[in-house]
Design a protein around this motif. Structure first.
Motif, PDB file in Angstrom:
ATOM      1  N   PHE A   3       0.711  -1.135   0.107  1.00  0.00           N
ATOM      2  CA  PHE A   3       0.020  -0.028  -0.042  1.00  0.00           C
ATOM      3  C   PHE A   3       0.858   1.245  -0.014  1.00  0.00           C
ATOM      4  O   PHE A   3       0.606   2.435  -0.462  1.00  0.00           O
ATOM      5  CB  PHE A   3      -1.086   0.002   1.108  1.00  0.00           C
ATOM      6  CG  PHE A   3      -1.892   1.163   1.213  1.00  0.00           C
ATOM      7  CD1 PHE A   3      -2.912   1.532   0.293  1.00  0.00           C
ATOM      8  CD2 PHE A   3      -1.695   2.128   2.387  1.00  0.00           C
ATOM      9  CE1 PHE A   3      -3.568   2.296   0.343  1.00  0.00           C
ATOM     10  CE2 PHE A   3      -2.315   3.295   2.048  1.00  0.00           C
ATOM     11  CZ  PHE A   3      -3.393   3.407   1.507  1.00  0.00           C
ATOM     12  N   GLN A   4       1.944   1.149   0.728  1.00  0.00           N
ATOM     13  CA  GLN A   4       2.661   2.390   0.847  1.00  0.00           C
ATOM     14  C   GLN A   4       3.391   2.640  -0.642  1.00  0.00           C
ATOM     15  O   GLN A   4       3.924   3.736  -1.096  1.00  0.00           O
ATOM     16  CB  GLN A   4       3.841   2.351   1.778  1.00  0.00           C
ATOM     17  CG  GLN A   4       3.411   2.461   3.244  1.00  0.00           C
ATOM     18  CD  GLN A   4       4.404   1.898   4.385  1.00  0.00           C
ATOM     19  OE1 GLN A   4       5.545   1.344   4.047  1.00  0.00           O
ATOM     20  NE2 GLN A   4       4.255   2.462   5.367  1.00  0.00           N
TER      21      GLN A   4
ATOM     22  N   THR B   9       2.996   5.717  -2.984  1.00  0.00           N
ATOM     23  CA  THR B   9       3.956   6.846  -3.481  1.00  0.00           C
ATOM     24  C   THR B   9       3.820   6.956  -4.805  1.00  0.00           C
ATOM     25  O   THR B   9       3.992   8.196  -5.474  1.00  0.00           O
ATOM     26  CB  THR B   9       5.342   6.166  -3.111  1.00  0.00           C
ATOM     27  OG1 THR B   9       5.344   5.976  -1.640  1.00  0.00           O
ATOM     28  CG2 THR B   9       6.615   7.067  -3.553  1.00  0.00           C
ATOM     29  N   ALA B  10       3.594   5.907  -5.561  1.00  0.00           N
ATOM     30  CA  ALA B  10       3.345   5.999  -7.071  1.00  0.00           C
ATOM     31  C   ALA B  10       2.211   6.909  -7.382  1.00  0.00           C
ATOM     32  O   ALA B  10       2.156   7.896  -8.471  1.00  0.00           O
ATOM     33  CB  ALA B  10       3.252   4.731  -7.736  1.00  0.00           C
ATOM     34  N   TYR B  11       1.045   6.707  -6.673  1.00  0.00           N
ATOM     35  CA  TYR B  11      -0.158   7.866  -6.652  1.00  0.00           C
ATOM     36  C   TYR B  11       0.247   9.099  -6.566  1.00  0.00           C
ATOM     37  O   TYR B  11      -0.342   9.930  -7.307  1.00  0.00           O
ATOM     38  CB  TYR B  11      -1.156   7.176  -5.722  1.00  0.00           C
ATOM     39  CG  TYR B  11      -2.546   8.134  -5.886  1.00  0.00           C
ATOM     40  CD1 TYR B  11      -3.470   7.825  -6.668  1.00  0.00           C
ATOM     41  CD2 TYR B  11      -2.866   8.888  -4.797  1.00  0.00           C
ATOM     42  CE1 TYR B  11      -4.560   8.593  -6.759  1.00  0.00           C
ATOM     43  CE2 TYR B  11      -4.076   9.729  -4.764  1.00  0.00           C
ATOM     44  CZ  TYR B  11      -4.742   9.470  -5.663  1.00  0.00           C
ATOM     45  OH  TYR B  11      -5.844  10.291  -5.743  1.00  0.00           O
ATOM     46  N   GLU B  12       0.921   9.271  -5.443  1.00  0.00           N
ATOM     47  CA  GLU B  12       1.219  10.843  -5.043  1.00  0.00           C
ATOM     48  C   GLU B  12       2.258  11.388  -6.269  1.00  0.00           C
ATOM     49  O   GLU B  12       1.958  12.336  -6.575  1.00  0.00           O
ATOM     50  CB  GLU B  12       2.043  10.847  -3.799  1.00  0.00           C
ATOM     51  CG  GLU B  12       1.112  10.809  -2.713  1.00  0.00           C
ATOM     52  CD  GLU B  12       0.087  11.583  -2.514  1.00  0.00           C
ATOM     53  OE1 GLU B  12       0.191  12.913  -2.667  1.00  0.00           O
ATOM     54  OE2 GLU B  12      -1.074  11.080  -2.189  1.00  0.00           O
TER      55      GLU B  12
ATOM     56  N   ILE C 129      -6.890   0.360  -9.729  1.00  0.00           N
ATOM     57  CA  ILE C 129      -6.222  -0.780  -9.600  1.00  0.00           C
ATOM     58  C   ILE C 129      -5.617  -0.785  -8.073  1.00  0.00           C
ATOM     59  O   ILE C 129      -5.755  -2.021  -7.485  1.00  0.00           O
ATOM     60  CB  ILE C 129      -4.904  -0.594 -10.433  1.00  0.00           C
ATOM     61  CG1 ILE C 129      -5.319  -0.733 -11.922  1.00  0.00           C
ATOM     62  CG2 ILE C 129      -3.779  -1.636 -10.177  1.00  0.00           C
ATOM     63  CD1 ILE C 129      -4.462  -0.517 -12.909  1.00  0.00           C
ATOM     64  N   GLU C 130      -5.468   0.357  -7.472  1.00  0.00           N
ATOM     65  CA  GLU C 130      -5.216   0.262  -6.034  1.00  0.00           C
ATOM     66  C   GLU C 130      -6.344  -0.315  -5.134  1.00  0.00           C
ATOM     67  O   GLU C 130      -6.088  -1.124  -4.350  1.00  0.00           O
ATOM     68  CB  GLU C 130      -4.698   1.589  -5.677  1.00  0.00           C
ATOM     69  CG  GLU C 130      -4.143   1.729  -4.170  1.00  0.00           C
ATOM     70  CD  GLU C 130      -3.802   3.320  -3.948  1.00  0.00           C
ATOM     71  OE1 GLU C 130      -4.646   3.789  -3.364  1.00  0.00           O
ATOM     72  OE2 GLU C 130      -2.793   3.491  -4.087  1.00  0.00           O
TER      73      GLU C 130
END
Length: 170
Positions: A22-23, A27-30, A99-100
């Motif tokens: 999840f982390q 990070t990729a989402y941010e 996806i997340e």
């Protein structure tokens, strides 16, 4: 009590794996979100340039020239390109979020089924332990009965021996 600790330990280890991924996803989402925000800032800046170009009048007597109009059109084309990039990156951001979400749901389902499996195993072990304890109690009772029969037989044998010895002496 021991089974509860084992269950909690297994659950904690399962959740640590989930939080680590999840982390990474977060990070990729941010990063993607920052990219969309940069594009929005670029659009805002270009729109300011477009607004300024609309007010520009470089012609004689303050009239708008063909060159002024072309500059406005060029800036507007850049705004449209930026908007297209914003739409594309926003879609990627939404897809990433979907996806997340799916990944989290899958991990939760997997953890849930794993926990259910552990609970079932623990229940089976408890039932097995109860059956074994019952068998031990039955064997203890049988052992007690056999011991009593053995003592009675020994006393009977001792009594018969005593009577036989007494009869021989008489």
């Amino acid at each position: 009590m021991k089974y509860k600790l084992i269950t909690i330990l297994v659950f904690t280890l399962s959740m640590n794996d989930c939080f680590a991924s999840f982390q990474e996803d977060s990070t990729a989402y941010e990063r993607q979100r920052a990219k969309v925000n940069r594009l929005l800032d670029q659009r805002s800046q270009r729109f300011g340039e477009f607004d300024a170009s609309l007010r520009a009048r470089s012609g004689i007597f303050g009239l708008k020239t063909k060159k002024d109009m072309q500059a406005s059109i060029d800036i507007l084309k850049e705004i449209v390109k930026t908007d297209n990039n914003i739409f594309k990156e926003t879609k990627a951001l939404l897809d990433f979020k979907d996806i997340e979400k799916q990944t989290v749901e899958n991990k939760a389902l997997e953890s849930g089924s794993r926990i259910t499996g552990y609970i079932n195993t623990i229940s089976k072990l408890r039932k097995s332990q109860e059956q074994l304890l019952e068998e031990v109690n039955v064997l203890k009772r049988q052992n007690s009965v056999y011991l009593n029969v053995l003592i009675i037989a020994f006393l009977a044998l001792a009594t018969v021996s005593f009577l036989l010895v007494k009869r021989k002496k008489n």
